[in-house]
Design an enzyme around this catalytic site. Structure first.
Site, short mmCIF file in Angstrom:
data_model
loop_
_atom_site.label_atom_id
_atom_site.label_comp_id
_atom_site.label_asym_id
_atom_site.label_seq_id
_atom_site.Cartn_x
_atom_site.Cartn_y
_atom_site.Cartn_z
N SER A 152 0.84 -1.20 0.00
CA SER A 152 0.00 0.00 0.00
C SER A 152 0.88 1.26 0.00
O SER A 152 1.69 1.43 -0.91
CB SER A 152 -0.94 -0.07 1.20
N HIS B 204 -8.12 -4.81 -0.93
CA HIS B 204 -6.97 -4.09 -0.42
C HIS B 204 -6.64 -4.50 1.01
O HIS B 204 -7.53 -4.58 1.85
CB HIS B 204 -7.20 -2.58 -0.48
N ASP C 60 -10.09 -3.40 -5.37
CA ASP C 60 -9.23 -2.45 -4.68
C ASP C 60 -9.20 -1.14 -5.48
O ASP C 60 -8.97 -1.18 -6.70
CB ASP C 60 -7.80 -3.06 -4.59
#
Ligand SMILES: *[C@@H]1O[C@H](CO)[C@@H](O)[C@H](O)[C@H]1NC(C)=O
Ligand SMILES: *[C@@H]1O[C@H](CO)[C@@H](O)[C@H](O)[C@H]1NC(C)=O
Length: 403
Positions: free
Chosen positions: A189, A373, A343
């Site tokens: 991320s 995600h 995501d």
């Protein structure tokens, strides 16, 4: 009695409504994912209320809640774990204990959390990095870079960059018994964003002699120029990262001034003077047909020049690695990119894959159709998900073969 029953019924109905979110059909363990997602949503709402009441900043509430998840550095039979500092930045080090003749591999790991949250000592990250060290017999450096809202861009980037530079010195590598040809950066991320940015900057840094062997980018955020990509449109409210939270994270990386957040939410934050940058995130060219689906590309919408003058970070490749020209992608190391179908950041990763391949960088693109995600952080305790373990195993397998 009647009133009590009615209250009970209404409360149950409210809770059921609150918890219930449609979970895409191809996601395994849908009930568990729904509870995980509802818990994250509830924490977000709590933070929102505290923020609105002026008691605490949104991200500070979440940081406080996340601190309950901290584990102290604890060595085990396989790995020695310690907190220390590299170049004045806090890091957690994982050193394999097994006797070994040769030089070891090393992973510089940057955790996720939207540049605002998280730390190397969170249970899930501590578990992932410990296992990485154990399974690859590798030295792992997990960086506790400083976070927003206290610190904004470029502090986060500079912290991970200075740790990387420090570690890549030959004297330091040899101190830890690391093979200079087998070092990689990795992150998930916001950490994937930092890893990609570090790999790019190293190419231009004449002071660094050691080259990275690889970069592993786990559902990375790679640009905030266009926050209306097909993946943003499709996954606006998917677990555990909504579009509105993504916009909060992005804007908070640069400033706590809410005008940037508001402009980003409308996708009207880039002034027309920077229109040339849109070629680097033009999903009409850069996404494969199966991700473009039925979406129709519309020309960008522009905003006032003021925001870009005040907060130029969002146009800076150190924050948005997709914004460099092809020339600056050449020379990047072997790359692993994980994207998840459900995501908002899916298309960032997919476009980077396309751009890297176009200049000849070998890329392994793992696209998980049944994942959302953050899935890889659910590998422990009651929230453990089979998909998280599977994605983690795949990533380790890739590192084992390529690092
Ligand atoms: C140590 O490594 C072995 C082999 O990988 C593993 O089975 C064991 O669970 C590890 N111990 C800890 C405490 O993680
Ligand atoms: C994006 O790509 C499409 C299709 O190739 C093209 O028509 C459009 O002008 C491009 N837009 C930008 C801003 O680069």
């Amino acid at each position: 009695m009647g009133t009590k029953l009615l209250c009970l019924f209404l409360t149950s109905a409210f809770i059921a409504y609150y918890i219930y979110t449609p979970i895409p059909e191809d996601i395994e363990e849908p009930w568990k994912v729904m509870f995980v997602s509802a818990s994250f949503r509830a924490l977000g709402h709590l933070a929102e209320v505290m923020d609105q009441l002026g008691l605490m900043h949104y991200m500070e509430v979440l940081t406080l809640l996340a601190s309950a998840d901290y584990v102290a550095p604890t060595s085990d039979e396989n790995v020695t774990v310690m907190d220390t500092e590299f170049s004045n930045v806090a890091v957690r080090l994982y050193l394999p204990r097994r006797a070994y003749d040769g030089l070891r591999r090393a992973v510089l790991f940057f955790h996720g959390g939207g540049w605002c949250l998280g730390q190397a000592g969170m249970k899930s990250y501590d578990h992932l990095t410990r296992w990485t060290s154990n399974m690859l017999n590798a030295v792992v450096v997990s960086v506790n870079y400083r976070l927003a809202p206290k610190y904004h861009f470029p502090t986060q980037f500079e912290d991970v960059y200075s740790v990387t530079k420090f570690f890549l010195q030959s004297s330091v590598l040899s101190q830890y018994g690391v093979d200079p040809d087998r070092v990689c950066v990795a992150g998930d991320s916001a950490g994937g964003n930092l890893a990609a940015a570090v790999a790019q900057q190293l190419l231009e840094d004449s002071e660094v002699k050691t080259k990275l062997r690889a970069q592993a980018l786990i559902y990375p955020a790679l640009q905030s120029l266009d926050l209306n990509l097909p993946s943003y449109q499709e996954n606006e409210n998917k677990p555990i990262l909504s579009k509105s939270l993504t916009v909060k994270f992005w804007s908070e990386y640069f400033t706590s001034d809410s005008s940037l957040r508001e402009a980003m939410a409308l996708n009207r934050h880039v002034p027309v003077e920077y229109s040339h940058l849109f070629q680097f995130v033009n999903w009409s060219n850069l996404l494969p047909a199966e991700l473009k689906k039925g979406h129709v590309y519309a020309s960008p919408t522009f905003g006032s020049p003021e925001l870009a003058q005040k907060y130029p970070g969002f146009l800076d490749p150190r924050a948005a690695p997709l914004l460099v020209s092809d020339d600056r992608l050449r020379g990047l190391p072997l790359t692993y990119v994980l994207t998840c179908e459900h995501d908002v950041l899916r298309d960032d990763g997919a476009m980077y894959v396309e751009r890297l391949r176009a200049v000849g960088i070998p890329v392994t693109h793992e696209h998980a159709k049944d994942a959302f995600h953050g899935a890889m952080t659910f590998v422990l305790g009651p929230a453990k998900l089979a998909v998280g373990q599977r994605l983690f195993n795949r990533y380790i397998e890739w590192l084992n073969e390529n690092l």
